[in-house]
Design a protein around this motif. Sequence first.
Motif, PDB file in Angstrom:
ATOM      1  N   LEU A 112      -6.583  -4.066  -6.228  1.00  0.00           N
ATOM      2  CA  LEU A 112      -5.739  -4.362  -5.080  1.00  0.00           C
ATOM      3  C   LEU A 112      -6.259  -5.580  -4.326  1.00  0.00           C
ATOM      4  O   LEU A 112      -7.475  -5.776  -4.199  1.00  0.00           O
ATOM      5  CB  LEU A 112      -5.703  -3.164  -4.127  1.00  0.00           C
ATOM      6  CG  LEU A 112      -4.859  -1.968  -4.558  1.00  0.00           C
ATOM      7  CD1 LEU A 112      -5.096  -0.796  -3.609  1.00  0.00           C
ATOM      8  CD2 LEU A 112      -3.382  -2.330  -4.609  1.00  0.00           C
ATOM      9  N   ALA A 114      -6.944  -6.564  -1.157  1.00  0.00           N
ATOM     10  CA  ALA A 114      -7.119  -5.946   0.160  1.00  0.00           C
ATOM     11  C   ALA A 114      -8.452  -6.385   0.751  1.00  0.00           C
ATOM     12  O   ALA A 114      -9.418  -6.639   0.016  1.00  0.00           O
ATOM     13  CB  ALA A 114      -7.071  -4.423   0.034  1.00  0.00           C
ATOM     14  N   HIS A 119      -9.925   1.797  -1.226  1.00  0.00           N
ATOM     15  CA  HIS A 119      -8.992   2.376  -0.262  1.00  0.00           C
ATOM     16  C   HIS A 119      -9.295   3.869  -0.205  1.00  0.00           C
ATOM     17  O   HIS A 119      -8.990   4.608  -1.140  1.00  0.00           O
ATOM     18  CB  HIS A 119      -7.563   2.114  -0.747  1.00  0.00           C
ATOM     19  CG  HIS A 119      -6.504   2.825   0.040  1.00  0.00           C
ATOM     20  ND1 HIS A 119      -5.305   3.224  -0.527  1.00  0.00           N
ATOM     21  CD2 HIS A 119      -6.447   3.204   1.338  1.00  0.00           C
ATOM     22  CE1 HIS A 119      -4.554   3.811   0.392  1.00  0.00           C
ATOM     23  NE2 HIS A 119      -5.225   3.822   1.525  1.00  0.00           N
ATOM     24  N   SER A 123      -3.045   7.962   4.040  1.00  0.00           N
ATOM     25  CA  SER A 123      -2.040   6.920   4.219  1.00  0.00           C
ATOM     26  C   SER A 123      -0.643   7.514   4.079  1.00  0.00           C
ATOM     27  O   SER A 123      -0.426   8.466   3.321  1.00  0.00           O
ATOM     28  CB  SER A 123      -2.218   5.808   3.184  1.00  0.00           C
ATOM     29  OG  SER A 123      -3.443   5.128   3.367  1.00  0.00           O
ATOM     30  N   GLU A 126       6.141   5.644   1.324  1.00  0.00           N
ATOM     31  CA  GLU A 126       7.580   5.416   1.417  1.00  0.00           C
ATOM     32  C   GLU A 126       8.226   6.185   0.272  1.00  0.00           C
ATOM     33  O   GLU A 126       8.354   5.680  -0.845  1.00  0.00           O
ATOM     34  CB  GLU A 126       7.891   3.931   1.284  1.00  0.00           C
ATOM     35  CG  GLU A 126       7.180   3.017   2.261  1.00  0.00           C
ATOM     36  CD  GLU A 126       7.272   1.557   1.833  1.00  0.00           C
ATOM     37  OE1 GLU A 126       8.273   1.181   1.171  1.00  0.00           O
ATOM     38  OE2 GLU A 126       6.329   0.802   2.125  1.00  0.00           O
ATOM     39  N   VAL A 151       1.171  -2.596  -8.865  1.00  0.00           N
ATOM     40  CA  VAL A 151       1.884  -3.166  -7.721  1.00  0.00           C
ATOM     41  C   VAL A 151       3.309  -3.573  -8.083  1.00  0.00           C
ATOM     42  O   VAL A 151       4.012  -4.170  -7.274  1.00  0.00           O
ATOM     43  CB  VAL A 151       1.119  -4.373  -7.129  1.00  0.00           C
ATOM     44  CG1 VAL A 151      -0.259  -3.940  -6.655  1.00  0.00           C
ATOM     45  CG2 VAL A 151       1.016  -5.506  -8.141  1.00  0.00           C
ATOM     46  N   TRP A 168       6.136   4.307  -2.666  1.00  0.00           N
ATOM     47  CA  TRP A 168       5.193   3.219  -2.426  1.00  0.00           C
ATOM     48  C   TRP A 168       4.279   3.521  -1.251  1.00  0.00           C
ATOM     49  O   TRP A 168       4.603   4.325  -0.380  1.00  0.00           O
ATOM     50  CB  TRP A 168       5.947   1.921  -2.151  1.00  0.00           C
ATOM     51  CG  TRP A 168       6.849   1.494  -3.278  1.00  0.00           C
ATOM     52  CD1 TRP A 168       8.126   1.907  -3.516  1.00  0.00           C
ATOM     53  CD2 TRP A 168       6.530   0.584  -4.331  1.00  0.00           C
ATOM     54  NE1 TRP A 168       8.635   1.323  -4.645  1.00  0.00           N
ATOM     55  CE2 TRP A 168       7.679   0.490  -5.164  1.00  0.00           C
ATOM     56  CE3 TRP A 168       5.400  -0.166  -4.656  1.00  0.00           C
ATOM     57  CZ2 TRP A 168       7.719  -0.318  -6.298  1.00  0.00           C
ATOM     58  CZ3 TRP A 168       5.442  -0.991  -5.780  1.00  0.00           C
ATOM     59  CH2 TRP A 168       6.590  -1.050  -6.592  1.00  0.00           C
ATOM     60  N   SER A 169       3.128   2.850  -1.243  1.00  0.00           N
ATOM     61  CA  SER A 169       2.246   2.851  -0.074  1.00  0.00           C
ATOM     62  C   SER A 169       1.698   1.435   0.071  1.00  0.00           C
ATOM     63  O   SER A 169       2.062   0.538  -0.701  1.00  0.00           O
ATOM     64  CB  SER A 169       1.120   3.878  -0.223  1.00  0.00           C
ATOM     65  OG  SER A 169       0.419   4.032   0.990  1.00  0.00           O
ATOM     66  N   ASN A 170       0.829   1.236   1.058  1.00  0.00           N
ATOM     67  CA  ASN A 170       0.330  -0.113   1.309  1.00  0.00           C
ATOM     68  C   ASN A 170      -1.137  -0.085   1.702  1.00  0.00           C
ATOM     69  O   ASN A 170      -1.553   0.688   2.566  1.00  0.00           O
ATOM     70  CB  ASN A 170       1.145  -0.771   2.427  1.00  0.00           C
ATOM     71  CG  ASN A 170       0.950  -2.275   2.457  1.00  0.00           C
ATOM     72  OD1 ASN A 170      -0.130  -2.762   2.761  1.00  0.00           O
ATOM     73  ND2 ASN A 170       1.998  -3.020   2.141  1.00  0.00           N
ATOM     74  N   HIS A 171      -1.914  -0.914   1.023  1.00  0.00           N
ATOM     75  CA  HIS A 171      -3.305  -1.176   1.413  1.00  0.00           C
ATOM     76  C   HIS A 171      -3.616  -2.600   0.978  1.00  0.00           C
ATOM     77  O   HIS A 171      -3.906  -2.850  -0.186  1.00  0.00           O
ATOM     78  CB  HIS A 171      -4.278  -0.185   0.775  1.00  0.00           C
ATOM     79  CG  HIS A 171      -5.694  -0.398   1.210  1.00  0.00           C
ATOM     80  ND1 HIS A 171      -6.150  -0.036   2.465  1.00  0.00           N
ATOM     81  CD2 HIS A 171      -6.762  -0.952   0.583  1.00  0.00           C
ATOM     82  CE1 HIS A 171      -7.424  -0.349   2.584  1.00  0.00           C
ATOM     83  NE2 HIS A 171      -7.822  -0.910   1.445  1.00  0.00           N
ATOM     84  N   GLU A 173      -1.783  -4.739   0.005  1.00  0.00           N
ATOM     85  CA  GLU A 173      -0.496  -5.059  -0.606  1.00  0.00           C
ATOM     86  C   GLU A 173       0.211  -3.765  -0.977  1.00  0.00           C
ATOM     87  O   GLU A 173      -0.384  -2.691  -1.017  1.00  0.00           O
ATOM     88  CB  GLU A 173      -0.677  -5.956  -1.835  1.00  0.00           C
ATOM     89  CG  GLU A 173      -1.493  -5.343  -2.950  1.00  0.00           C
ATOM     90  CD  GLU A 173      -1.691  -6.311  -4.105  1.00  0.00           C
ATOM     91  OE1 GLU A 173      -0.746  -7.034  -4.469  1.00  0.00           O
ATOM     92  OE2 GLU A 173      -2.824  -6.341  -4.651  1.00  0.00           O
ATOM     93  N   ARG A 174       1.485  -3.881  -1.237  1.00  0.00           N
ATOM     94  CA  ARG A 174       2.297  -2.715  -1.586  1.00  0.00           C
ATOM     95  C   ARG A 174       1.962  -2.276  -3.015  1.00  0.00           C
ATOM     96  O   ARG A 174       1.854  -3.103  -3.919  1.00  0.00           O
ATOM     97  CB  ARG A 174       3.772  -3.093  -1.474  1.00  0.00           C
ATOM     98  CG  ARG A 174       4.754  -1.946  -1.347  1.00  0.00           C
ATOM     99  CD  ARG A 174       6.083  -2.492  -0.874  1.00  0.00           C
ATOM    100  NE  ARG A 174       7.101  -1.454  -0.740  1.00  0.00           N
ATOM    101  CZ  ARG A 174       8.132  -1.302  -1.551  1.00  0.00           C
ATOM    102  NH1 ARG A 174       8.290  -2.133  -2.578  1.00  0.00           N
ATOM    103  NH2 ARG A 174       9.022  -0.348  -1.352  1.00  0.00           N
TER     104      ARG A 174
END
Length: 209
Positions: A112, A114, A119, A123, A126, A151, A168-171, A173-174
């Motif tokens: 990722l 980030a 991570h 979290s 979506e 991703v 989806w989630s985000n850390h 970047e998506r």
Amino acid sequence: MTKSVTVLDYGSGNVHSVCKALTEAGANVTLTNNASNIYESDGLVVPGVGAFGSVMEKLKAHGADRLIDKRLTASRPVLGICVGMQVMFETGLEHGLEAQGLGQWPGTVKLLDAPRLPHIGWSKVEASSGSTLFNGVEQERFYFVHSYASVAWELDIRPPFIPAHLTWSNHGERFLAAVENGPLATTQFHPEKSGPAGLKLLSNWIESI
């Protein structure tokens, strides 16, 4: 009738907490690498902890790559967790090395982008509209421990085939937090470490198989 779920025992860590959570969620759970159990149970869970390449080596050493493919070809449900999700893709890039995955889906798992890795922690996600896994827990947080993820979703599914449900989630970047694609469902997070929301998600999966 209680559903039978096999947790694949191939030398990956964290299997006992997965077994405990699945039992709490209502399944009759067996931890084994026995081929008959793997194929015949109502559901198969593929946990995964560690590096993509190492997990693939262990799966192949137990012949589990072929057994997973056999189940999915017969439309028998499989749930992959964490690296158990990642290896469903074609390729994993870790520590400058490229490893071949199970190839159930096209695409690559990468580090990722980030500011802080790994991570680790809770979290939000979506959740895909119409998701079976996230029914009733769409607004909850889930527990992640990872540095790598997919991703992008590269599988082009067109009518009359049913598109995958992508969450989806985000850390930094998506990234894909979960995928539901026919008999194959996966989560990048650990439902067994995600408290009541994780148990509800596992219960949703068990009821669907």
